[in-house]
Design an enzyme around this catalytic site. Structure first.
Site, mmCIF file in Angstrom:
data_model
loop_
_atom_site.group_PDB
_atom_site.id
_atom_site.type_symbol
_atom_site.label_atom_id
_atom_site.label_comp_id
_atom_site.label_asym_id
_atom_site.label_seq_id
_atom_site.Cartn_x
_atom_site.Cartn_y
_atom_site.Cartn_z
ATOM 1 N N ASN A 133 0.894 -1.520 -0.046
ATOM 2 C CA ASN A 133 0.009 0.302 -0.186
ATOM 3 C C ASN A 133 0.779 1.033 0.252
ATOM 4 O O ASN A 133 0.539 2.558 0.026
ATOM 5 C CB ASN A 133 -0.906 0.001 0.925
ATOM 6 N N HIS A 138 -15.189 -1.910 4.902
ATOM 7 C CA HIS A 138 -13.771 -2.624 5.564
ATOM 8 C C HIS A 138 -13.961 -3.114 7.468
ATOM 9 O O HIS A 138 -15.098 -2.932 7.904
ATOM 10 C CB HIS A 138 -12.733 -1.402 5.766
ATOM 11 N N GLU A 164 -16.175 3.411 1.741
ATOM 12 C CA GLU A 164 -15.255 4.089 1.895
ATOM 13 C C GLU A 164 -14.751 4.807 0.538
ATOM 14 O O GLU A 164 -16.101 4.379 -0.346
ATOM 15 C CB GLU A 164 -14.500 2.903 1.413
ATOM 16 N N SER A 196 -10.994 -1.070 -0.521
ATOM 17 C CA SER A 196 -9.801 -1.562 -0.363
ATOM 18 C C SER A 196 -9.625 -3.180 -1.397
ATOM 19 O O SER A 196 -7.741 -3.043 -1.694
ATOM 20 C CB SER A 196 -9.575 -2.099 1.036
ATOM 21 N N ASP A 228 -14.056 6.978 4.641
ATOM 22 C CA ASP A 228 -12.697 6.802 5.391
ATOM 23 C C ASP A 228 -11.817 6.526 3.733
ATOM 24 O O ASP A 228 -12.186 5.633 2.242
ATOM 25 C CB ASP A 228 -13.249 5.110 5.279
ATOM 26 N N HIS A 235 -7.343 4.567 0.814
ATOM 27 C CA HIS A 235 -6.391 4.345 -0.164
ATOM 28 C C HIS A 235 -6.770 5.221 -1.095
ATOM 29 O O HIS A 235 -6.196 4.858 -2.406
ATOM 30 C CB HIS A 235 -6.929 3.025 -0.393
ATOM 31 N N LYS A 252 -0.427 3.724 4.469
ATOM 32 C CA LYS A 252 -0.040 3.244 3.120
ATOM 33 C C LYS A 252 0.308 4.285 2.012
ATOM 34 O O LYS A 252 1.381 4.671 2.517
ATOM 35 C CB LYS A 252 -1.664 3.797 2.424
#
Ligand code: PLP
Length: 400
Positions: A50, A136, A178, A182, A207, A210, A239
């Site tokens: 990541n 997640h 998210e 992910s 979130d 990423h 990440k």
């Protein structure tokens, strides 16, 4: 002795995991900051990191870490509310608030701690949390810990989301998603989700684990790219920022409430000052022209990867730097991953319960540090390894 060595209270459970091809072993890794990694003594190009912008090995970040450790010591020695709220913690939070354009920000030891604590603080009895089905595990656990009613909408499904938001009788409604998912690499339609939240009077928590550092102006995330300002903006620092920790950015009142009530912030030792100082150095790079260059290179590498996987005209492009290669069956996924490693490409197999049953996959992640040769090699090694799996057995195409 309560049990014999070959029959422990956990033997049957472990056997069951082995039978289902879901038994996990931590690979032995010699960390090599950059595009290569030594896994179980095999050196390979790393497509499972990541560290999207290659910052984990950046000398300025390492230096900031050393400087902070020298000045403040190795550990923070106490929780934030007692004696662990050091100068680097305050500097990082004020930098994040400025970068995100919010009144305040709050730093956590990890993204897991942040999600579990934020959700269980902000939603309680009489409230409703509405959560995407592929969110997640840390979001799922935060929902479980809160005493709120939790309703799940089908992945990215706006009409499913709206039909839940139409329900009345709750004190407060909170939608959580998210931004870049992910394990699937797809993007939430944040503009539309934000519109629905406004229409039905719900709070929005995004979130950005990423997308932080990777998307949006100065790497602020996907919400900024979409021109959306959720009330609760969470992101991680382990990440693309190449360090460790997480943050939430939002109003002063949000941060004050979390400071007073969030158990995963209050009842734990503060993150070590070294890592906090390193995260601040990483964010300073992320907002700089160097950050822009690294983001542009990551984008270019992502396009190259898709082109290498789908040669010829009309080749697919993808939504992000996370590219799932779905196989379906867990055992075959592990075999394909091992075959890739044998040929110098590390792409970890992801199985249930990290992804839904029957959707095991290799998760390829691109980094700005990858070279064109790395990418071409990955595509050809993957094609070779996939020949072990019948096309009809795969649950999806090579790319999304
Ligand atoms: N949120 C998402 C979407 C993630 O993928 C992760 C990954 O680990 C986390 C939260 C947890 O972050 P951390 O690794 O900092 O605990």
């Amino acid at each position: 002795m309560k049990y014999s060595t070959d029959e422990t209270p956990w033997t049957a459970e472990l056997e069951e995991l082995r039978r289902a091809e879901l038994y996990r072993v931590m690979p032995s890794v010699k960390q090599m900051p950059g595009r290569t990694i030594a896994v179980n003594e095999k050196i390979a190009i790393n497509f499972s990191s990541n560290n999207y912008l290659g910052l984990a090995g950046h000398p300025d970040i390492a230096q900031a870490f050393v400087d902070c450790v020298t000045r403040y010591g190795a550990g923070s020695t106490a929780s934030r509310l007692i004696a662990g709220n050091t100068e680097p913690h305050r500097a990082l939070e004020s930098f994040i608030a400025g970068w995100k354009g919010t009144e305040a920000a709050l730093v956590f030891g990890s993204g897991y701690q942040a999600n579990v604590g934020i959700l269980s603080t902000l939603a309680g009895e009489g409230d409703l949390i509405v959560s995407d089905e592929l969110n997640h595990a840390s979001i799922i656990d935060g929902c479980r810990l809160s005493k709120a009613r939790v309703m799940i909408y089908p992945h990215l499904d706006l009409s499913g989301l709206e039909s839940i938001l139409r329900l009345s009788g709750f004190r407060r409604r909170l939608v959580v998603t998210e931004s870049i998912f992910s394990m699937d690499g797809d993007c939430a339609p944040l503009k539309e989700i934000d519109y629905l939240c406004r229409r039905w009077g719900a709070l929005l928590m995004v979130d950005e684990a990423h997308a932080t550092g990777v998307r949006g102006p100065q790497g602020q995330g996907l919400a900024a790219e979409h021109g959306v300002t959720p009330e609760i903006q969470m992101g991680t620092l382990g990440k693309a920022a190449g360090t460790s920790g997480a943050y939430v950015a939002g109003s002063r009142a949000l941060v004050d409430l979390l400071t007073n009530k969030c158990r995963s912030l209050i009842y734990t030792t503060a993150a070590p000052p070294g890592i906090v100082g390193a995260a601040l150095a990483a964010l300073k790079i992320i907002v700089s022209p160097e950050g822009d260059r690294r983001r542009a290179q990551l984008k270019e590498n992502t396009l190259k990867f898709y082109r290498a996987m789908n040669p010829g005209p009309g080749g697919l492009s993808g939504p992000s730097h996370i590219v799932p290669v779905r196989i379906g069956d867990s055992r075959k996924t592990v075999r394909v991953s091992e075959a890739c490693l044998e040929q110098g490409i590390f792409a970890h197999g992801i199985r249930f319960p990290t992804v839904p049953e029957g959707t095991a996959r290799l998760r390829f992640t691109l980094m700005s540090d990858h070279t064109e040769e790395d990418i071409i090699m990955a595509a050809s090694v993957l094609e070779n390894a996939m020949s072990m799996v019948e096309p009809t057995e795969r649950t999806g195409k090579i790319c999304l």
